[in-house]
Design an enzyme around this catalytic site. Structure first.
Site, PDB file in Angstrom:
ATOM      1  N   ARG A 103       1.078  -1.455   0.126  1.00  0.00           N
ATOM      2  CA  ARG A 103       0.087  -0.201  -0.022  1.00  0.00           C
ATOM      3  C   ARG A 103       0.876   1.277   0.099  1.00  0.00           C
ATOM      4  NH1 ARG A 103      -3.428  -2.733   4.917  1.00  0.00           N
ATOM      5  NH2 ARG A 103      -2.141  -3.352   4.657  1.00  0.00           N
ATOM      6  N   GLN A 161      11.516 -16.015   6.535  1.00  0.00           N
ATOM      7  CA  GLN A 161       9.493 -16.318   6.239  1.00  0.00           C
ATOM      8  C   GLN A 161       9.418 -16.693   4.944  1.00  0.00           C
ATOM      9  OE1 GLN A 161       6.677 -14.158   6.733  1.00  0.00           O
ATOM     10  NE2 GLN A 161       4.909 -15.772   6.412  1.00  0.00           N
ATOM     11  N   GLY A 202       1.601 -14.754   5.981  1.00  0.00           N
ATOM     12  CA  GLY A 202       0.494 -14.114   6.859  1.00  0.00           C
ATOM     13  C   GLY A 202       1.018 -14.038   7.869  1.00  0.00           C
ATOM     14  N   ASP A 219       5.188  -2.431  11.851  1.00  0.00           N
ATOM     15  CA  ASP A 219       4.531  -0.570  11.158  1.00  0.00           C
ATOM     16  C   ASP A 219       3.318  -0.748  11.898  1.00  0.00           C
ATOM     17  OD1 ASP A 219       2.424  -2.843  11.308  1.00  0.00           O
ATOM     18  OD2 ASP A 219       1.819  -2.603   9.411  1.00  0.00           O
ATOM     19  N   ASN A 229      39.146  38.668   7.780  1.00  0.00           N
ATOM     20  CA  ASN A 229      37.686  39.175   7.564  1.00  0.00           C
ATOM     21  C   ASN A 229      37.619  38.723   5.527  1.00  0.00           C
ATOM     22  OD1 ASN A 229      34.961  40.746   7.547  1.00  0.00           O
ATOM     23  ND2 ASN A 229      36.075  41.543   6.105  1.00  0.00           N
TER      24      ASN A 229
HETATM   25  C1  UD1 Z   1      -2.738  -6.782  10.787  1.00  0.00           C
HETATM   26  C2  UD1 Z   1      -3.657  -7.482  11.835  1.00  0.00           C
HETATM   27  C3  UD1 Z   1      -4.959  -6.715  12.468  1.00  0.00           C
HETATM   28  C4  UD1 Z   1      -4.324  -5.624  12.745  1.00  0.00           C
HETATM   29  C5  UD1 Z   1      -3.015  -4.322  12.236  1.00  0.00           C
HETATM   30  C6  UD1 Z   1      -2.897  -4.302  12.940  1.00  0.00           C
HETATM   31  C7  UD1 Z   1      -3.227  -9.980  10.935  1.00  0.00           C
HETATM   32  C8  UD1 Z   1      -3.912 -11.493   9.604  1.00  0.00           C
HETATM   33  N1  UD1 Z   1      -3.562  -8.943  10.669  1.00  0.00           N
HETATM   34  O1  UD1 Z   1      -3.208  -6.545   9.846  1.00  0.00           O
HETATM   35  O2  UD1 Z   1      -5.808  -7.627  12.818  1.00  0.00           O
HETATM   36  O3  UD1 Z   1      -5.803  -4.953  12.493  1.00  0.00           O
HETATM   37  O4  UD1 Z   1      -2.094  -5.888  11.337  1.00  0.00           O
HETATM   38  O5  UD1 Z   1      -2.092  -2.265  12.270  1.00  0.00           O
HETATM   39  O6  UD1 Z   1      -2.243  -9.591  11.418  1.00  0.00           O
HETATM   40  N2  UD1 Z   1       3.748  -9.646   8.384  1.00  0.00           N
HETATM   41  C9  UD1 Z   1       4.751 -10.706   8.175  1.00  0.00           C
HETATM   42  N3  UD1 Z   1       4.415 -12.069   7.386  1.00  0.00           N
HETATM   43  C10 UD1 Z   1       3.649 -11.436   6.537  1.00  0.00           C
HETATM   44  C11 UD1 Z   1       2.713 -10.998   6.482  1.00  0.00           C
HETATM   45  C12 UD1 Z   1       3.061  -9.178   7.592  1.00  0.00           C
HETATM   46  O7  UD1 Z   1       5.714 -10.260   9.217  1.00  0.00           O
HETATM   47  O8  UD1 Z   1       3.405 -12.340   5.574  1.00  0.00           O
HETATM   48  C13 UD1 Z   1       4.654  -8.234   9.387  1.00  0.00           C
HETATM   49  C14 UD1 Z   1       4.306  -6.935   8.091  1.00  0.00           C
HETATM   50  O9  UD1 Z   1       5.675  -6.802   7.511  1.00  0.00           O
HETATM   51  C15 UD1 Z   1       3.718  -6.125   9.203  1.00  0.00           C
HETATM   52  C16 UD1 Z   1       2.646  -7.016  10.746  1.00  0.00           C
HETATM   53  O10 UD1 Z   1       3.725  -7.840  10.012  1.00  0.00           O
HETATM   54  O11 UD1 Z   1       4.701  -5.379   9.640  1.00  0.00           O
HETATM   55  C17 UD1 Z   1       1.579  -6.479  10.155  1.00  0.00           C
HETATM   56  O12 UD1 Z   1       1.459  -7.639   8.221  1.00  0.00           O
HETATM   57  P1  UD1 Z   1       0.459  -6.407   7.961  1.00  0.00           P
HETATM   58  O13 UD1 Z   1      -0.178  -6.530   6.308  1.00  0.00           O
HETATM   59  O14 UD1 Z   1       0.785  -4.581   7.395  1.00  0.00           O
HETATM   60  O15 UD1 Z   1      -1.347  -6.463   8.743  1.00  0.00           O
HETATM   61  P2  UD1 Z   1      -2.765  -5.639   8.013  1.00  0.00           P
HETATM   62  O16 UD1 Z   1      -2.692  -6.013   7.317  1.00  0.00           O
HETATM   63  O17 UD1 Z   1      -1.611  -4.347   8.265  1.00  0.00           O
HETATM   64 CA    CA Z   2      -0.266  -3.209   8.999  1.00  0.00          CA
END
Ligand code: UD1
Ligand code: CA
Length: 475
Positions: free
Chosen positions: A18, A78, A83, A109, A383
């Protein structure tokens, strides 16, 4: 103090689509540090026995930042299963098999969350019988977050992601902050059972809540009082909102420490800046990087300083500076451009429309007007005349100019480097200094002036100039 029963997992593997950026989301700067740097600093403050960071997207760039900030962190890569649930599953597998404490999970984040809030979440988790404790918030606009679905008696039933939610769930204002405390054995027992059967085809960590509940465990939710501390950064609008929040906190912190900040709304101070009491910051000022300002100094208005050191009682007005050192009582600006390697000693002056680079200007020496001084050393008490240019570049190499102490150079000089002007020497106005000037000498190389009497009347008859000359009595 280290907490032997605590492991912290930082989720940093996501793509951050995003942001629509070539820079990984977690490396976008926030108050002068990468977003994830704030989370790493918070994790360090908690004194966990183990810290695990999960990476994947742009992993090398992330690992460089993580290892610099937290060398003790265990890095986990990972795999292709997407996820947050999979990320935690792999992080837990990297913990020592005999670790049986609590696992605190942080999203990379969510940078404004402070260690104090996390310490009380942890304390609360340990005081209660719940096997899992999650941090929540009630947001005026919960769009994008996972929603907390509660049971009739107020317990936590499950978390539903935005993309999987129906209208009833979307109307719930309580969101999942992405911060959880789990017992490590609950994670070991159940993470493998999470499915990818959802709108995003990911293993959601959030599904652990429903899984644990059906296994008979209790999940408790702790809402934060100030919801902005758990706001996540997914796009650039959220990034600027978080930056404004953090900046307001930083400015207020310095105000309470004795710094006058006239206009917090237009003053930006990076997290690593250091200010002494009785510093004054005027509107439109940005202090960036590791800038330090000593007591009594006045900075601004409209000044940007990156990694600069400003001495006691100095004034720096309408200036752009990077990697410059300004001595006590010195004066800079208005409209000065200080490039890296500028060192102005005590009580010196770099004035209006002056650019400096790799230049040491001694105590009490002045470059007051309209000059470029590069690759130069100026002694004390000198100067440098208005409009002086150091011609430091011959098209291939850069050369140095040395100006001695108590030198007086005339206006509109060019110093053609390499060249040295000895202590106490003078140069005339308009001199192009191509040869060294001995101490105490006056250097002149401008041709003597020749006046051709009556030139205007002959060559520009009928002009205003000719009329004015005639009226003044000359022919
Ligand atoms: C996530 C939560 C959501 C919460 C929100 C809070 C899940 C499924 N959802 O959503 O309920 O309200 O955070 O900010 O957890 N990441 C990984 N591996 C992955 C995917 C993501 O390490 O495979 C890390 C990302 O780098 C990030 C964090 O996990 O730092 C959250 O991922 P992001 O995709 O931003 O989740 P949200 O949609 O914000
Ligand atoms: Ca997030």
């Amino acid at each position: 103090m280290t907490d032997p029963r605590l492991a912290v997992v930082i989720l940093a593997a996501g793509q951050g689509t995003r942001m629509k950026s070539a820079t990984p989301k977690l490396l976008h700067p926030l108050a002068g540090a990468p977003i994830v740097g704030h989370v790493l600093a918070t994790a360090r403050a908690l004194g966990a026995e183990h810290i695990v960071a999960v990476v994947r997207h742009e992993r090398d760039r992330l690992v460089e930042v993580i290892s610099a900030e937290l060398p003790e962190a265990i890095i986990v890569d990972q795999d292709e299963v997407p996820g947050t649930g999979r990320a935690v599953e792999q992080a837990v597998a990297a913990l020592p098999a005999d670790f049986d404490g609590d696992v605190l999970i942080l999203n990379g984040d969510v940078p404004l969350l402070n260690a104090g809030t996390l310490a009380s979440l942890l304390a609360r988790h340990r005081d209660h019988t719940a096997t899992t404790t999650i941090l929540t918030a009630v947001l005026p606009d919960p769009t994008g977050y996972g929603r907390i679905v509660r049971t009739a008696d107020g317990g936590v039933d499950r978390i539903v992601e935005q993309k999987d939610a129906d209208d009833d769930v979307l109307a719930i204002p309580e969101i999942n902050a992405g911060v959880y405390v789990f017992g490590v054995n609950e994670l070991r027992d159940h993470l493998a059972s999470l499915s990818l059967d959802n709108a995003q085809g990911e293993k959601y960590l959030t599904d652990m809540v429903a899984v644990l509940r059906s296994a008979g465990s209790e999940v408790s939710a702790v809402p934060v009082n100030e919801s902005w501390i758990v706001e996540g950064i997914n796009d650039r609008a959220q990034l600027s909102a978080a930056a404004a929040r953090l900046n307001a906190l930083i400015v207020r912190g310095w105000q309470l420490a004795g710094v006058t900040v006239q206009d917090p709304a237009t003053t930006w101070i990076d997290i690593k800046v250091t200010l002494a009491p009785d510093v004054t910051i005027l509107p439109g000022t940005q202090l960036k990087g590791a800038t330090t300002v000593a007591t009594g100094a006045i900075v601004g208005p409209d000044t940007t300083l990156v990694d600069c050191e400003i001495g006691e009682g100095a004034t720096v007005k309408r200036t752009d500076g990077t990697l410059a050192v300004i001595g006590a009582g010195a004066s800079v600006g208005p409209f000065s451009y200080l490039r890296p390697g500028t060192v102005l000693a005590a009580d010196g002056k770099i004035g209006t429309f002056v650019e400096t680079k790799n230049a040491t200007i001694g105590a009490g020496s002045k470059v007051p007007h309209l000059s470029y001084i590069g690759d130069t050393e100026v002694g004390e008490g000198a100067n440098v005349g208005a409009g002086t240019i150091t011609a430091n570049y011959d098209g291939v190499n850069k050369h140095r100019t040395t100006v001695g102490s108590f030198v007086r150079t005339g206006s509109h000089n060019v110093f053609v480097a390499p060249v040295t002007i000895g202590d106490g020497a003078y140069t005339g106005a308009g001199t192009v200094v191509r040869k060294d000037v001995p101490s105490g000498a006056l250097a002149l190389n401008v041709a003597p002036q020749r006046n051709i009497e009556g030139w205007v009347a002959v060559n520009r008859p009928g002009t205003d100039a000719a009329r004015a000359a005639a009226e003044s009595g000359s022919s």
